[in-house]
Scaffold this motif. Structure first.
Motif, PDB file in Angstrom:
ATOM      1  N   GLY A  10     -25.618 -29.192  10.833  1.00  0.00           N
ATOM      2  CA  GLY A  10     -25.833 -29.893   9.578  1.00  0.00           C
ATOM      3  C   GLY A  10     -25.429 -29.089   8.363  1.00  0.00           C
ATOM      4  N   ILE A  11     -26.265 -29.128   7.363  1.00  0.00           N
ATOM      5  CA  ILE A  11     -25.964 -28.515   6.071  1.00  0.00           C
ATOM      6  C   ILE A  11     -26.343 -27.037   6.105  1.00  0.00           C
ATOM      7  N   PRO A  12     -25.412 -26.164   5.696  1.00  0.00           N
ATOM      8  CA  PRO A  12     -25.729 -24.727   5.680  1.00  0.00           C
ATOM      9  C   PRO A  12     -26.878 -24.428   4.717  1.00  0.00           C
ATOM     10  N   LYS A  24     -28.316 -26.076   0.847  1.00  0.00           N
ATOM     11  CA  LYS A  24     -29.507 -26.926   0.841  1.00  0.00           C
ATOM     12  C   LYS A  24     -30.215 -26.949  -0.510  1.00  0.00           C
ATOM     13  N   HIS A  25     -30.141 -25.877  -1.272  1.00  0.00           N
ATOM     14  CA  HIS A  25     -30.865 -25.863  -2.555  1.00  0.00           C
ATOM     15  C   HIS A  25     -30.210 -26.780  -3.595  1.00  0.00           C
ATOM     16  N   PHE A  26     -29.012 -27.298  -3.314  1.00  0.00           N
ATOM     17  CA  PHE A  26     -28.344 -28.245  -4.215  1.00  0.00           C
ATOM     18  C   PHE A  26     -28.767 -29.692  -3.964  1.00  0.00           C
TER      19      PHE A  26
END
Length: 110
Positions: free
Chosen positions: A99-101, A105-107
């Protein structure tokens, strides 16, 4: 790893939208969504181009796509593409199973 296929259907006089509506109304989309290995099959209309409809289809693997391509649904899709005189542009992506690195993720606001 899954495969995401973006198909841009473009026509004139609202034909791309009519195509997507007939795909939904005829039950073809519902049948495709039931196919083994289908993870997503959804139409979108780009704001900047009302004569185009974007299909986002996600499949478990190439074998699922191959099964779909040999299914009766492909005949219906081809028939409707001709009926509405649509042209296509296709993009294909491999989806990472992780999935998302973490660095991205903080974005994302949930």
């Amino acid at each position: 790893m899954s495969i995401v296929v973006n198909i841009y259907y473009t026509g004139t006089d609202g034909n791309a939208r009519k195509f997507a509506e007939e795909m939904e109304r005829s039950g073809t989309v519902a049948e495709i969504r039931k196919e083994e290995g289908n993870l997503r099959y959804e139409y979108f209309i780009p704001k900047a181009d009302p004569e185009t409809v974007l299909l986002i289809a996600c499949w478990k693997d190439q074998q699922a796509i191959d099964r779909h391509h040999s299914s009766p649904m492909m005949d219906k899709i081809a028939e409707l593409r001709v009926k509405y005189n649509l042209h296509m542009r296709v993009e294909r992506y491999m989806s990472d199973e992780d999935g998302i690195p973490e660095t991205d993720k903080h974005f994302i606001k949930k």
